[in-house]
Scaffold this motif. Structure first.
Motif, PDB file in Angstrom:
ATOM      1  N   UNK A 218       0.854  -1.289   0.017  1.00  0.00           N
ATOM      2  CA  UNK A 218      -0.022  -0.029   0.021  1.00  0.00           C
ATOM      3  C   UNK A 218       0.793   1.345  -0.080  1.00  0.00           C
ATOM      4  N   UNK A 219       1.911   1.235   1.002  1.00  0.00           N
ATOM      5  CA  UNK A 219       2.958   2.658   0.866  1.00  0.00           C
ATOM      6  C   UNK A 219       3.545   2.439  -0.441  1.00  0.00           C
TER       7      UNK A 219
ATOM      8  N   UNK B 297       1.574  10.452  -8.918  1.00  0.00           N
ATOM      9  CA  UNK B 297       2.370  11.519  -9.530  1.00  0.00           C
ATOM     10  C   UNK B 297       2.802  12.492  -8.690  1.00  0.00           C
ATOM     11  N   UNK B 298       1.680  12.806  -7.707  1.00  0.00           N
ATOM     12  CA  UNK B 298       1.915  13.895  -6.646  1.00  0.00           C
ATOM     13  C   UNK B 298       3.237  13.438  -5.888  1.00  0.00           C
ATOM     14  N   UNK B 299       3.536  12.164  -5.368  1.00  0.00           N
ATOM     15  CA  UNK B 299       4.316  11.729  -4.536  1.00  0.00           C
ATOM     16  C   UNK B 299       5.734  12.075  -5.118  1.00  0.00           C
TER      17      UNK B 299
ATOM     18  N   UNK C 258      -1.120  11.346  10.106  1.00  0.00           N
ATOM     19  CA  UNK C 258      -0.075  11.906   8.940  1.00  0.00           C
ATOM     20  C   UNK C 258      -0.009  13.189   8.955  1.00  0.00           C
ATOM     21  N   UNK C 259       1.102  13.961   8.485  1.00  0.00           N
ATOM     22  CA  UNK C 259       0.913  15.497   8.049  1.00  0.00           C
ATOM     23  C   UNK C 259      -0.228  15.550   6.784  1.00  0.00           C
ATOM     24  N   UNK C 260      -0.524  16.938   6.851  1.00  0.00           N
ATOM     25  CA  UNK C 260      -1.714  17.479   5.922  1.00  0.00           C
ATOM     26  C   UNK C 260      -1.079  17.032   4.473  1.00  0.00           C
TER      27      UNK C 260
ATOM     28  N   UNK D  48      -1.824  13.395  -1.178  1.00  0.00           N
ATOM     29  CA  UNK D  48      -1.649  12.478  -1.735  1.00  0.00           C
ATOM     30  C   UNK D  48      -2.856  11.340  -1.844  1.00  0.00           C
ATOM     31  N   UNK D  49      -3.278  11.256  -3.101  1.00  0.00           N
ATOM     32  CA  UNK D  49      -4.462  10.253  -3.150  1.00  0.00           C
ATOM     33  C   UNK D  49      -4.458   9.211  -4.337  1.00  0.00           C
ATOM     34  N   UNK D  50      -5.012   8.129  -3.768  1.00  0.00           N
ATOM     35  CA  UNK D  50      -5.272   7.081  -4.921  1.00  0.00           C
ATOM     36  C   UNK D  50      -6.700   6.688  -5.122  1.00  0.00           C
ATOM     37  N   UNK D  51      -7.120   7.287  -6.221  1.00  0.00           N
ATOM     38  CA  UNK D  51      -8.706   7.320  -6.594  1.00  0.00           C
ATOM     39  C   UNK D  51      -9.492   7.975  -5.424  1.00  0.00           C
ATOM     40  N   UNK D  52      -9.268   9.052  -5.140  1.00  0.00           N
ATOM     41  CA  UNK D  52      -9.841   9.907  -4.241  1.00  0.00           C
ATOM     42  C   UNK D  52      -9.753   9.629  -2.642  1.00  0.00           C
ATOM     43  N   UNK D  53      -8.900   8.484  -2.480  1.00  0.00           N
ATOM     44  CA  UNK D  53      -8.506   8.128  -1.044  1.00  0.00           C
ATOM     45  C   UNK D  53      -7.085   8.245  -0.547  1.00  0.00           C
TER      46      UNK D  53
END
Length: 927
Positions: A694-695, A702-704, A754-756, A761-766
């Protein structure tokens, strides 16, 4: 069915709009002074309703009722998510928690029986000298008066006080002082002499004549004068006075000192019998009962051997064999059996080896010699080899100073009583006969003691002793002790909430437990039980069924009412109780390939039995509570097999040997109910190693990549992405001065860990936090929908063992023992086909499981067996026992009445065995 049946809060506890966790805004009516069972599938919301809503509100109202000063130490308890709760009574929760970490806490102290025993012995106990065995008596003035008045009228006596003048004082001056005090005569060598000058030839010891007595009956002045004179005689004689006939024929001594045979005894009081008090505690072990000393199990590692055959390990080898030879060569002089195995020796014969005699040096003296010469390195090495936590040899584990054992009631000391099994203790108090005075003094105490013992018998704990440590009990035993204590205290108008009290109970003992709960109800209490046991449901006045399934698919009241009303519904519980659904009896039993046999098992209460475990089948070990199941499997089979397979672990319990075809097993997996991880950050998804994937998934977004986030940034175990304030815990722990620590949601990350910027960072809005809050069922569906099949397949075993309702990030500390066990099972199932053949040992895996969940558990077991693994289960649940291939039944009772092999074979063979108690219940299920 979510309408409230009874709307009067005087007649029922009304819960409106409960929506904590997965509860879906439900309304529940719990009738007062009834036995109410809350049931449903695992994870359906039963405990949330009973404990997190109802009990939590009871606790909150109690705290609110306290003064503002007291509340500042308790913290603020949040109101459960509920519209209102009316008609609530004072709440008592009895959970499956071993709630004592105090090493001095015992069954006796936690049930309060020991407190009453201390009072009993302090008030009516008689002290006996260990030298002569005679009773130690302290005479009062009234005892001497009664003796004089019992004599014939006008009979003449002398009242004397024995005097000894110390060497540093002048005899004549001492006599002159007595004369000035008003004394006129002394008695010396049978003569009464008047005190006068120049009497130095009488020596330093004589009797002072305090008064001359002529017996008068019913004369108040005479009695008062006599009492005063006796008091004076006790004073002058330093605690001793003498009554002697005037003609010197008869002399009786009285003493107001508590002594006999040259020993001074402490007078019985409550502190003398308290091992938590420095006055009564054994000075060596300080009331703990054990010390770091020479461990008998290390000194005699193989009890199959005899003294002749080198059973005593430190006496092997050339340099030390002289000690063994002294014992062997002289054994004929004191009739010691040198060829008999150590385990067959009597306690007296074993004690002789430790204490020694004039013919040989005992083990205690041997180790004492090593201690005295511990400056030699070889002696220090030898001492360390045999040192361990062992029973205190000064108090023999009784925890009390020696003088406490001199006080007896009914011929038994308090130290003897606390080591008796409860059933023997019950017999002792039933047969106890006392004189009228002691009967009157102890009437109330004996009533409390007998009541509490009776309740312990009823909850199936007859095999325990009062000296058993509380922290050595199982969760089920601990809960039933709390239940017995609650019954003993006879509270009225309270609300008892119990969490599966039938755990660890054989069906035979469950019947007694139901009687106990009905007795609690009869006192005027509302008894609410979270339970899956069929007999408990059938005995309930009302059943509340939560469901229909678990997690997000649960949280609704699917049925509530009497048993007959429940059976009209279509819930899983109703279908299993009515027989519409059932756990089928296997059409064919598997035949084992290979076996392992434990020979001569005799640890604790096991009666030197030989037990064979077939391999590559489902074997269930059963029997009443305390019959020896856990000792056989957990304390002997598991560690002995672990050693055979080349592993390391705890020392195996006493047995002769382990035989069998070990080639069918490559390794062992012991699946107990301990938490899945010690860290509060441990959770199901980390335990199954699915969190790594999962990590990695979030790190590949992309954002990561734009921000340079790696896999470690999505971990709550290391710095980087986790919330710095709560260190990835999600809550802050506030240490309380007088109560358990309080956990408050972290105000910085709002429990998201986690920090804001990491949550952006989201995977399909999660976000990563959203994923951790998903249940297993939701997560599998989510990842399958978005083509992350590898993660979904890693989580699938959790769903297979009935844990689809558990959140991925749920802390391991909040999981029940049964849930922790099934997560371990899921991890083994998820390791694929490539594993070598293992032997799985499970300890009551049906804990917390509904009928439907047991069916899923059996599917998991069948999956393991299909891969060629072997399974051994300690279990009481008849549904699982009937599904086994091989059953081993121990008994017939618990404690010293158990430990025998009653029956073994297929469930059908055990059911047809007249000696098997389990067989009687099994027969009803095999149709």
């Amino acid at each position: 069915m979510d309408s409230i049946v009874e709307t009067d809060p005087k007649k029922a506890i009304l819960i409106k709009g409960a929506r904590l966790h997965n509860l879906k805004n439900i309304d529940v009516s719990i009738p007062r002074n009834q036995l109410v069972v809350i049931t449903g599938m695992s994870g359906s919301g039963k405990s949330t309703l009973a404990f997190d809503t109802l009990y939590a509100e009871g606790q909150r109202r109690y705290v609110e009722s306290l003064s503002s000063y007291a509340r500042q130490f308790l913290g603020k308890l949040d109101k459960p998510k509920v519209d209102y709760i009316r008609g609530i009574a004072p709440a008592i929760a009895i959970e499956q928690k071993i709630n004592s970490t105090n090493p001095r806490s015992t069954v006796g102290t936690s049930t309060e029986i020991y407190d009453y025993l201390k009072l009993l012995y302090a008030r009516i106990g008689k002290t006996y000298s260990p030298i002569s065995g005679n009773e130690v008596v302290k005479h009062r003035v009234s005892d001497v008066v009664d003796y004089v008045l019992s004599q014939e009228k006008d009979r003449r006596f002398l009242l004397l006080a024995p005097i000894t003048i110390s060497d540093d004082r002048d005899i004549q001056k001492s006599l002159d002082l007595l004369s000035k005090q008003g004394y006129a005569r002394i008695k010396h060598k049978g003569e009464v002499l008047r005190i006068g000058p120049e009497m130095t030839d009488i020596g330093r010891s004589f009797d002072l004549v305090v008064d001359r007595v002529v017996v008068k009956k019913e004369d108040e002045d005479f009695i008062n004068r006599l009492a005063g004179a006796i008091d004076t005689a006790f004073f002058e004689g330093k605690g001793t006075c003498l009554i002697e006939e005037a003609d010197g024929d008869q002399r009786i001594a009285f003493s107001n000192k508590f002594e006999l045979d040259g020993l001074v005894f402490p007078e019985p009081n409550v502190h003398l019998f308290s091992f938590s008090n420095p006055y009564g505690a054994c000075p060596k072990c300080e009331g703990y009962g054990d010390v770091i000393g020479i461990d008998e199990d290390l000194v005699i590692p193989n009890t199959e051997r005899s003294v002749y055959d080198n059973a005593i390990a430190p006496w092997k080898g050339e340099s030390m064999s002289v000690y063994r030879d002294d014992l062997v060569n002289n054994a004929y002089t004191f009739d010691f059996p040198i060829h008999k195995p150590w385990f067959e020796l009597t306690p007296e014969q074993r004690n002789l080896v430790w204490e020694g005699n004039k013919h040989f040096t005992g083990l205690n003296a041997f180790f004492q010699k090593l201690e005295e010469k511990s400056y030699k390195i070889q002696n220090r090495v030898m001492l360390s080899r045999y040192r361990g936590k062992t029973r205190c040899n000064q108090c023999s584990g009784t925890r009390l100073r020696a003088e406490a054992s001199y006080v007896k009631v009914g011929g038994k000391s308090i130290t003897e009583l606390v080591d008796m099994p409860i059933y023997k203790l019950a017999k002792f108090f039933d047969e106890l006969e006392l004189d009228p005075h002691r009967t009157e003094v102890s009437k109330r105490l004996l009533l409390e003691i007998r009541n509490r013992i009776r309740y312990l018998l009823k909850v199936g704990l007859s095999y325990l002793s009062l000296n058993r440590k509380s922290n050595s009990l199982s969760g089920g035993e601990s809960q039933r002790i709390n239940l017995a204590t609650s019954l003993g205290s006879s509270l009225v108008g309270s609300m008892y909430i119990l969490d599966e009290p039938s755990v660890g109970l054989h069906p035979r003992d469950s019947e007694n437990l139901i009687e106990v709960l009905k007795a609690l109800k009869a006192l005027g209490n509302t008894v609410i039980v979270v339970e899956h046991d069929e007999e408990m449901m059938r005995a309930a006045d009302r059943i509340i069924d939560i469901g229909p399934e678990a997690g997000t698919h649960g949280g609704e009241v699917v049925a509530q009412g009497t048993l007959s009303e429940l059976l009209k519904s279509d819930s899983y519980t109703a279908r299993y109780l009515s027989g519409a659904m059932e756990i089928p009896v296997p059409a064919k039993r598997r035949n084992g390939k290979g076996h392992i046999t434990v020979l001569g098992a005799r640890q604790h209460n096991l009666q030197n039995i030989d037990v064979t475990f077939p391999l590559q089948v489902l074997t269930v070990v059963t029997g009443v509570s305390g019959s020896g199941k856990s000792t056989l499997v957990n304390k002997i089979l598991y560690p002995a097999l672990q050693k055979k397979l080349g592993g390391y672990g705890q020392k195996a319990g006493h047995h002769k040997t382990l035989e069998g075809e070990f080639g069918f097993i490559s390794h062992l997996e012991f699946v107990d109910q301990n938490p899945i991880g010690r860290s509060s950050r441990s959770n199901p998804v980390t335990y199954l190693k699915a969190y790594d994937d999962i990590r990695n998934l979030f790190a590949s977004q992309k954002l990561s990549k734009l921000r340079g986030y790696k896999s470690k940034h999505f971990s709550f175990n290391v710095d980087g992405g986790r919330c710095e304030k709560c260190k990835g815990e999600g809550d802050i722990t506030v240490e309380m001065q007088f109560m358990a620590d309080v956990h408050l949601e972290c105000d910085q990350c709002k429990g998201k860990r986690f920090k804001k910027e990491i949550l952006e960072v989201q995977f399909h809005k999660a976000s990563i936090s959203d994923v951790l809050q998903m249940t297993v069922d939701e997560a599998i569906s989510f990842f399958q929908d978005h083509k992350a099949d590898k993660i979904a397949s890693r989580l699938k075993p959790l769903q297979d063992v009935g844990l689809g309702y558990v959140a991925l990030g749920q802390p391991s500390s909040t999981l029940s023992g049964g849930e922790a066990q099934r997560i371990k099972l899921a991890s083994f199932l998820g390791k694929g086909q490539g594993r070598e053949k293992a032997l799985f040992i499970f300890d009551e895996p049906t804990t917390g499981l509904h009928f439907h969940d047991i069916r899923k558990l059996l599917d998991s077991f069948n999956a393991l067996l299909g891969k060629g693994h072997s399974i051994i289960v300690i279990e009481h649940n008849i549904e699982l026992i009937k599904s086994a291939d091989h059953v081993i039944d121990l008994g017939p009772e618990g404690g010293d009445k158990g430990g025998q092999l009653l029956a073994f074979g297929t469930p059908e063979e055990v059911a047809s065995n007249p000696d098997s108690i389990t067989g009687r219940y099994l027969k009803q299920k095999l149709r």
